[in-house]
Scaffold this active site. Structure first.
Site, PDB file in Angstrom:
ATOM      1  N   GLY A 156      86.865  11.422  54.765  1.00 20.64           N
ATOM      2  CA  GLY A 156      86.613  11.279  55.889  1.00 20.64           C
ATOM      3  C   GLY A 156      86.504   9.837  55.479  1.00 20.64           C
ATOM      4  O   GLY A 156      86.514   8.750  54.346  1.00 20.64           O
ATOM      5  N   SER A 157      85.805   8.924  56.728  1.00 18.88           N
ATOM      6  CA  SER A 157      85.507   7.416  56.738  1.00 18.88           C
ATOM      7  C   SER A 157      84.341   6.775  55.537  1.00 18.88           C
ATOM      8  O   SER A 157      84.713   5.836  55.711  1.00 18.88           O
ATOM      9  CB  SER A 157      85.621   7.076  58.389  1.00 18.88           C
ATOM     10  OG  SER A 157      83.779   7.462  58.344  1.00 18.88           O
ATOM     11  N   THR A 158      83.684   7.509  54.932  1.00 19.48           N
ATOM     12  CA  THR A 158      82.680   7.290  54.190  1.00 19.48           C
ATOM     13  C   THR A 158      83.324   6.616  52.566  1.00 19.48           C
ATOM     14  O   THR A 158      82.833   6.057  51.981  1.00 19.48           O
ATOM     15  CB  THR A 158      81.712   7.998  54.637  1.00 19.48           C
ATOM     16  OG1 THR A 158      81.094   8.261  55.983  1.00 19.48           O
ATOM     17  CG2 THR A 158      80.103   7.361  53.918  1.00 19.48           C
TER      18      THR A 158
ATOM     19  N   ASP B 107      80.560  12.745  48.895  1.00 22.75           N
ATOM     20  CA  ASP B 107      81.193  13.290  50.134  1.00 22.75           C
ATOM     21  C   ASP B 107      80.565  12.881  51.690  1.00 22.75           C
ATOM     22  O   ASP B 107      78.986  12.269  51.246  1.00 22.75           O
ATOM     23  CB  ASP B 107      81.635  14.800  50.660  1.00 22.75           C
ATOM     24  CG  ASP B 107      82.505  15.083  51.152  1.00 22.75           C
ATOM     25  OD1 ASP B 107      83.546  14.098  51.805  1.00 22.75           O
ATOM     26  OD2 ASP B 107      82.784  16.261  51.729  1.00 22.75           O
ATOM     27  N   GLY B 108      81.663  13.029  52.550  1.00 21.00           N
ATOM     28  CA  GLY B 108      80.619  12.417  53.827  1.00 21.00           C
ATOM     29  C   GLY B 108      80.084  13.738  54.563  1.00 21.00           C
ATOM     30  O   GLY B 108      79.787  14.784  54.259  1.00 21.00           O
TER      31      GLY B 108
ATOM     32  N   GLY C 155      83.136  19.100  57.916  1.00 15.36           N
ATOM     33  CA  GLY C 155      84.706  19.208  58.616  1.00 15.36           C
ATOM     34  C   GLY C 155      85.075  19.150  59.747  1.00 15.36           C
ATOM     35  O   GLY C 155      86.162  19.171  60.452  1.00 15.36           O
TER      36      GLY C 155
ATOM     37  N   GLY D 278      86.475  16.805  59.853  1.00 16.13           N
ATOM     38  CA  GLY D 278      88.327  16.019  59.388  1.00 16.13           C
ATOM     39  C   GLY D 278      89.147  17.378  59.176  1.00 16.13           C
ATOM     40  O   GLY D 278      89.892  17.206  58.710  1.00 16.13           O
TER      41      GLY D 278
ATOM     42  N   GLU E 133      86.041  21.153  50.518  1.00  9.65           N
ATOM     43  CA  GLU E 133      85.244  20.461  50.425  1.00  9.65           C
ATOM     44  C   GLU E 133      84.173  21.389  50.043  1.00  9.65           C
ATOM     45  O   GLU E 133      82.939  20.540  48.775  1.00  9.65           O
ATOM     46  CB  GLU E 133      83.850  19.611  51.849  1.00  9.65           C
ATOM     47  CG  GLU E 133      85.154  18.944  52.298  1.00  9.65           C
ATOM     48  CD  GLU E 133      85.324  18.078  53.324  1.00  9.65           C
ATOM     49  OE1 GLU E 133      85.374  16.830  53.605  1.00  9.65           O
ATOM     50  OE2 GLU E 133      84.750  18.618  53.992  1.00  9.65           O
TER      51      GLU E 133
ATOM     52  N   LYS F   6      73.813   9.864  61.205  1.00 10.71           N
ATOM     53  CA  LYS F   6      73.991  10.808  60.523  1.00 10.71           C
ATOM     54  C   LYS F   6      73.019  11.835  60.827  1.00 10.71           C
ATOM     55  O   LYS F   6      72.908  14.101  60.492  1.00 10.71           O
ATOM     56  CB  LYS F   6      74.957  11.663  59.484  1.00 10.71           C
ATOM     57  CG  LYS F   6      76.453  10.669  59.465  1.00 10.71           C
ATOM     58  CD  LYS F   6      77.508  11.253  60.165  1.00 10.71           C
ATOM     59  CE  LYS F   6      78.643  10.774  60.451  1.00 10.71           C
ATOM     60  NZ  LYS F   6      80.157  10.214  59.543  1.00 10.71           N
TER      61      LYS F   6
END
Ligand code: 5RP
Length: 215
Positions: free
Chosen positions: A29-31, A81-82, A95, A97, A103, A121
């Site tokens: 993901g973007s994070t 993880d994000g 999820g 993405g 994950e 978030k």
């Protein structure tokens, strides 16, 4: 500070937790896209990484981070993880993405699972949808069993040939919903991650990173 900057400072704080020689699970993901350059910049030696998506694997390799198949390693020292949502007691929805199956496998293998996020978030209570990965085998029958609350997502199959879908029903009790989804043999994975899987949450908010520990 923008949401992207909040993601970046949370990711940079998490990169500091990785040490020489560690086995490391890399989320998606973007994070996580901010995490990878921060890990690369540390110039660590002897780390061995597994990636939860092709996108992460490609970005990591491009930065010189060694990535290997997740077949040779039995456990991971840390996974980072994000998340899409996180509650005060540590329930996650992941999820967005579509990478939640890998994950979750990576998070479950990790001694320490660190979640990184921007300030959007954290939520008081989880709201749907809950991402699903459904086995391709018997897909129509699985969808029929799961009912109208579950809709296929218009995205390509996962790297494990799963169909990505979303459960759009209410989440009154995350544990009960998780148990119900796990009881269906056609569900390969759902995006509800329980608090006992999460070690630590790092949230970028304003100019600072706040830390919470769970399990
Ligand atoms: C992908 C995920 C991501 O971690 C989640 O969607 C958060 O993404 P981002 O960091 O882009 O906000 O679960 O399957």
């Amino acid at each position: 500070m923008s949401a992207d900057d909040e993601k970046r400072i949370a990711a940079e704080a998490a990169a500091e937790l990785v040490e020489d020689g560690m086995t490391v699970g890399l989320g998606t993901g973007s994070t996580v896209a901010h995490l990878l350059p921060a890990i690369a910049a540390r110039g660590l030696s002897g780390i061995r990484c597994v990636a939860t998506s092709v996108a992460t694997e490609e970005q990591a390799r491009g930065l010189g981070i060694p990535v290997e198949e997740f077949s040779a390693l039995e456990r991971l020292d840390i996974a980072i993880d994000g998340t899409d949502q996180v509650t005060p007691d540590g329930w996650l929805i992941k999820g967005g993405g579509g990478a939640h199956l890998r994950e979750k496998i990576v998070a479950a293998a990790a001694e320490r699972f660190v979640v990184i996020s921007d300030s959007s978030k954290p939520v008081d209570a989880l709201t749907g949808p809950v991402p699903l990965e459904l086995f391709a085998f018997g897909l129509r029958s699985t969808l029929a069993r799961l009912g109208p609350e579950v809709e296929l997502r218009d995205v390509p199959r996962s790297p494990d040939d799963g169909a990505i879908a979303d459960h759009r029903g209410e989440i009154d009790d995350p544990a009960a919903l998780a148990t119900r989804l796990e009881a269906d043999p056609g569900v390969a994975a759902h995006g509800l991650f329980p608090p006992d899987m999460v070690s630590e949450l790092l949230v970028g908010a304003g100019g600072a990173v706040t830390r919470s520990t769970f399990s």
